[in-house]
Design a protein around this motif. Sequence first.
Motif, PDB file in Angstrom:
ATOM      1  N   GLN A  49       0.842  -1.174   0.000  1.00 17.36           N
ATOM      2  CA  GLN A  49       0.000   0.000   0.000  1.00 17.36           C
ATOM      3  C   GLN A  49       0.882   1.230   0.000  1.00 17.36           C
ATOM      4  O   GLN A  49       2.096   1.154   0.218  1.00 17.36           O
ATOM      5  CB  GLN A  49      -0.926   0.008   1.216  1.00 17.36           C
ATOM      6  N   LYS A  95      -3.007 -11.623   0.921  1.00 15.38           N
ATOM      7  CA  LYS A  95      -3.290 -10.939   2.185  1.00 15.38           C
ATOM      8  C   LYS A  95      -4.265  -9.813   1.923  1.00 15.38           C
ATOM      9  O   LYS A  95      -4.482  -9.419   0.761  1.00 15.38           O
ATOM     10  CB  LYS A  95      -1.988 -10.409   2.792  1.00 15.38           C
ATOM     11  N   PRO A  96      -4.868  -9.246   2.963  1.00 19.97           N
ATOM     12  CA  PRO A  96      -5.776  -8.108   2.763  1.00 19.97           C
ATOM     13  C   PRO A  96      -5.067  -6.971   2.014  1.00 19.97           C
ATOM     14  O   PRO A  96      -3.947  -6.581   2.339  1.00 19.97           O
ATOM     15  CB  PRO A  96      -6.157  -7.702   4.190  1.00 19.97           C
ATOM     16  N   GLY A  97      -5.721  -6.445   0.994  1.00 22.94           N
ATOM     17  CA  GLY A  97      -5.152  -5.394   0.167  1.00 22.94           C
ATOM     18  C   GLY A  97      -4.474  -5.892  -1.086  1.00 22.94           C
ATOM     19  O   GLY A  97      -4.182  -5.092  -1.983  1.00 22.94           O
ATOM     20  N   ARG A 150      -9.410  -4.830   2.627  1.00 22.83           N
ATOM     21  CA  ARG A 150      -8.749  -4.562   3.902  1.00 22.83           C
ATOM     22  C   ARG A 150      -9.804  -4.458   5.009  1.00 22.83           C
ATOM     23  O   ARG A 150     -10.974  -4.147   4.764  1.00 22.83           O
ATOM     24  CB  ARG A 150      -7.943  -3.268   3.827  1.00 22.83           C
ATOM     25  N   GLU A 189     -11.896  -1.149   5.457  1.00 28.35           N
ATOM     26  CA  GLU A 189     -12.831  -0.702   4.436  1.00 28.35           C
ATOM     27  C   GLU A 189     -14.284  -0.861   4.865  1.00 28.35           C
ATOM     28  O   GLU A 189     -15.173  -0.303   4.227  1.00 28.35           O
ATOM     29  CB  GLU A 189     -12.603  -1.493   3.143  1.00 28.35           C
TER      30      GLU A 189
END
Length: 676
Positions: free
Chosen positions: A312, A348-350, A382, A385
């Motif tokens: 990110q 993974k998240p994102g 994520r 969110e």
Amino acid sequence: MTARERVVALRRTLTAVLLVRAGAFGAAAVLAGVVVARALALPWPFAALPALAGAVVALTLGARVRPARSLERVALWVEERHPALRYALVTAATRGSLHDAIERQALQEPWWDEERRRLVRALAVPLTALAAAFLLALWHPVLLTRGTASTRDATRSGPTGASEGVDPLASIRVVVTPPAYAGRAVTTSDDPTSVDALVGSSILVSGVGDAARVAATLDSARRGVAPRDGRWSTSVVMPSRPSLLRLRSVAGRERLVVLAPIVDAAPVVTLLLPARDTVVRAAGGSLLLRAALRDDIGLRDAAFEIIVSSGQEENFTYRSATLARAALGGRQEGGLEVRLALDSLGLKPGDVLQMRAVAHDANTVTGPGLGSSETRALRVARAGEYDSVSVDPAPPGEPEGQVLSQRMLVTLTEALDKRRPGLARRTLISESQRIAADQARLRKRVGDVVFQRIGGEPLSEESTFGTPVGKLTPEELLARAQAATKSSAGETMDAEGDETPILAVNKPLLEAFNAMWDAGRALELGETRQALPPMRRALAAIERARQAERIYLRGRPSAVVVDVAHARLAGKDKGIASQREPRPVVDLAQRRRAESFARATALLARDPDAAADTLLVMRVGALEDAPALAAVLDDAARTIRRGDAGAIALAWTRVRRALGGAPIARGSLPAWSGAP
């Protein structure tokens, strides 16, 4: 015998061996040439060539005798094969026996016997060749008789006898050999007006007559005409653009043949599964990838490509892989399917997973062609969110798709830049321009987002504002925003400080818009290294726009109600429309074609061949932008060559309609009063 006397004796033997080798090879060459001349029944001037070749071989090999006349060189030649002599033999041969020690050292090894045997063995190859040539000459093989050779020479002879009266362009034959990768059969046609074939096909045009009486030009380039089996012939390779092959005879006759290339299209790839972009809470299980493949000639291979982006803000990492690569063996249609285990990717998240299918055709002339499907994205949401705001469900926003597409373009450009040293310039330009076209489409999408945000229309052909040619400055963006929101020139939009909210919200996208312009220009020139910095700047700008502050409405926006009673009859139009006439469309290409067709119409009565040639020249220009017109022009030219008067009138009507478009249907006259 002293060392010097032995060197002198060896010199005589060496000279004799070299002369015998030269004579044996020369005689073998002469005998072999005589055998070939007899077998093919060649005339006497050709039979004298082997004797000359044998003499050249003998003189060339005999020239090696000159170095053998020197005792010092002969002694050095022996020293090369017997290093134990340590230059004692050279000293004894050139200066005599000055010391007994040198003489004993030169004779301590019996080198003379070994060298004599070696020289005798060197005569085996030339004497064997001479014996073989002699036996072949005694066998006297005959492949052609003198009568057959005379007939062949008479057939190949040019303007002698009855061939002078034959028109070499009275009839022509065209043989088309497609490229090997196409797997198509060889086709033959007589007296064609046009040849349609794949780019790279070999085209052989031939006719009866003398080759010296025919001249051929392809567009403005002159082509060679050669005799072949009693006929004249010229060969060309189907170019990538429509061309005109012009044949002229010394008698003044001219024939035109249109070369209409068929371009091997790139494969068409359709990604069937997954059907749309997806956002998931957690990536697990398996995902089925399925694609449909189709090509006009044949597919070579196909595979799935995936890219996983993680991170990110400014820290991003990328992983790419190729899945389920399969060889298709030249099939025109096929399918590709694989089940992707999401657990093995460790999402993974994102993280964002991008997938597409690619295919190559078997084109070995101008390709291979590359076809790719649309890119599908799977994003792992994520934890931050999710909130409690009540909003209407909607698919991922447009900036999300833009950042995915820009990231894919950056990855493709980096891969092309790594392969750049091993690619040809033409291939590099082709692949770079393909990425540039994708960059231009993405740049238009970014512009659409900007103008939709300010309440204007997208940057399309129907938009009031045309697609910008270059970059946009903040002032130009503000002017377009004011025009889109119907703000007056002296009115100031809502602002905080020195910057309007329109510019504050759209500044990252405007930066990406301008950076994509720089990247596209560099990619059009094949400069991948110069294109990467602006592409990365555009990606970073889209990331900033994606992470900007978002405002969610608690419910649906209220509908705008129009006061119909207040707005009715408020216009100033009196309801009386003036009579308008349609303006003629000014098209220079259409006007030139109409003029050429008028000239062909005037020539039709007095010179039909010239009228057919005019239609063929028109067809060359119409093949690229008017294929329907090109088809009727070819049909009309072939009809004129056949001389069918009724069919010519019908073909002429079709050409006139193709030039002027569909006929305009008008209402008929009203019936007379009192008529039944």
